[in-house]
Design a protein around this motif. Structure first.
Motif, PDB file in Angstrom:
ATOM      1  N   ARG A  51       0.821  -1.214   0.000  1.00  0.00           N
ATOM      2  CA  ARG A  51       0.000   0.000   0.000  1.00  0.00           C
ATOM      3  C   ARG A  51       0.850   1.257   0.000  1.00  0.00           C
ATOM      4  O   ARG A  51       0.491   2.258  -0.621  1.00  0.00           O
ATOM      5  N   TYR A  66      -8.381  -9.194   0.987  1.00  0.00           N
ATOM      6  CA  TYR A  66      -8.103  -7.935   0.332  1.00  0.00           C
ATOM      7  C   TYR A  66      -8.569  -7.951  -1.122  1.00  0.00           C
ATOM      8  O   TYR A  66      -8.646  -9.012  -1.750  1.00  0.00           O
ATOM      9  N   GLU A  70      -8.685  -2.251  -6.048  1.00  0.00           N
ATOM     10  CA  GLU A  70      -9.746  -1.402  -6.585  1.00  0.00           C
ATOM     11  C   GLU A  70      -9.307  -0.719  -7.875  1.00  0.00           C
ATOM     12  O   GLU A  70      -8.128  -0.394  -8.064  1.00  0.00           O
ATOM     13  N   ARG A  85      -8.334  -2.582  -0.881  1.00  0.00           N
ATOM     14  CA  ARG A  85      -9.431  -2.550   0.101  1.00  0.00           C
ATOM     15  C   ARG A  85      -9.326  -3.735   1.037  1.00  0.00           C
ATOM     16  O   ARG A  85      -9.099  -4.873   0.612  1.00  0.00           O
ATOM     17  N   THR A  86      -9.517  -3.474   2.332  1.00  0.00           N
ATOM     18  CA  THR A  86      -9.536  -4.530   3.341  1.00  0.00           C
ATOM     19  C   THR A  86     -10.966  -4.961   3.627  1.00  0.00           C
ATOM     20  O   THR A  86     -11.844  -4.124   3.819  1.00  0.00           O
ATOM     21  N   VAL A  87     -11.195  -6.249   3.615  1.00  0.00           N
ATOM     22  CA  VAL A  87     -12.462  -6.800   4.088  1.00  0.00           C
ATOM     23  C   VAL A  87     -12.120  -7.542   5.375  1.00  0.00           C
ATOM     24  O   VAL A  87     -11.521  -8.628   5.340  1.00  0.00           O
ATOM     25  N   ALA A 134      -5.464   3.538  -0.793  1.00  0.00           N
ATOM     26  CA  ALA A 134      -6.869   3.407  -1.194  1.00  0.00           C
ATOM     27  C   ALA A 134      -7.078   2.335  -2.259  1.00  0.00           C
ATOM     28  O   ALA A 134      -8.203   1.857  -2.442  1.00  0.00           O
ATOM     29  N   ARG A 135      -6.013   1.956  -2.955  1.00  0.00           N
ATOM     30  CA  ARG A 135      -6.167   0.980  -4.040  1.00  0.00           C
ATOM     31  C   ARG A 135      -6.382  -0.446  -3.526  1.00  0.00           C
ATOM     32  O   ARG A 135      -6.847  -1.305  -4.276  1.00  0.00           O
TER      33      ARG A 135
END
Length: 232
Positions: free
Chosen positions: A210, A226, A229, A219-221, A216-217
């Motif tokens: 990151r 991951y 984006e 994304r964490t769930v 921001a590219r």
């Protein structure tokens, strides 16, 4: 099959000898170093296939050793650290380490990690021969064959692990990849390695990635994994 060469860099002789003995039993040719300067010299003359590198060394530390040997030629590095502090881990990954193990560790896990690193090198070489198409996800461009990455048309230097991680995420952009799947695809780990340390390995590398491609590219769930984006 030609024997793989491993360089073990550890100032505690008992640990160094134990690692060397186990790797030799697994068929590796092993050389040993006990301080920073001799490690760099051995790496240059020996040109090992993989380096096992302690962080705390006399002369200069393992981070400086990693910087110098990676500047000379890319080589897979497994860092051995007595501390599991996230900042220390990220610094190690930032200077070119591919993976890390926190002491105390089992010899079985060391052997498995080393074998996984070498399989990834072979896989990357095979991929380069295939000359696959460039993958573009928003402002990120990934050339799997040349192993080059640009972000907003600017070249970005990624470690081999960071590149493989980004490539896995880019192949299914927008989709969430679990930590377990990333461990299999990027680290070549088996299902039996689903430990807390394995999850931390993924998280640490994602954090390092990151910092290079933009937070921001990726994304964490939480509790899952991951996703990459499609951002400009």
């Amino acid at each position: 099959m030609t024997s793989r060469t491993a360089l073990v860099v550890e100032d505690e002789r008992t640990i160094n000898d134990a690692l060397a003995q186990r790797l030799r039993a697994e068929g590796y040719t092993v050389e040993q170093a006990f301080d920073g300067p001799s490690a760099v010299e051995l790496a240059r003359s020996l040109r090992p296939d993989v380096v096992l590198l302690d962080v705390m060394l006399p002369g200069f530390d393992g981070l400086e050793v990693c910087r110098r040997i990676q500047a000379d030629r890319p080589v897979p590095v497994l860092m051995l650290t007595a501390r599991d502090d996230e900042a220390d881990v990220l610094v190690g990954l930032g200077v070119g380490a591919d993976d890390y193990l926190t002491k105390p560790f089992s010899m079985r896990e060391v052997v498995a990690r080393v074998a996984a690193l070498l399989r990834r090198v072979e896989r990357a070489a095979a991929l380069a021969d295939e000359r696959p198409a460039v993958i573009r996800v928003g402002g990120v461009s990934i050339d799997p064959g040349a192993r080059r990455t640009t972000v907003a048309d600017e070249a970005v230097h990624l470690t081999p692990t960071e590149f493989d991680l980004l490539l896995s995420l880019a192949r299914e952009a927008g989709q969430v990849l679990t930590r377990e799947r990333l461990l299999r695809e990027v680290w070549d780990w088996g299902d039996s390695w689903g430990s807390a340390s394995a999850a931390r390995t993924v998280d640490s590398h994602v954090k390092a990635l990151r910092s290079k491609v933009g937070a921001a590219r990726i994304r964490t769930v939480h509790g899952v994994g991951y996703a990459l984006e499609d951002l400009p």
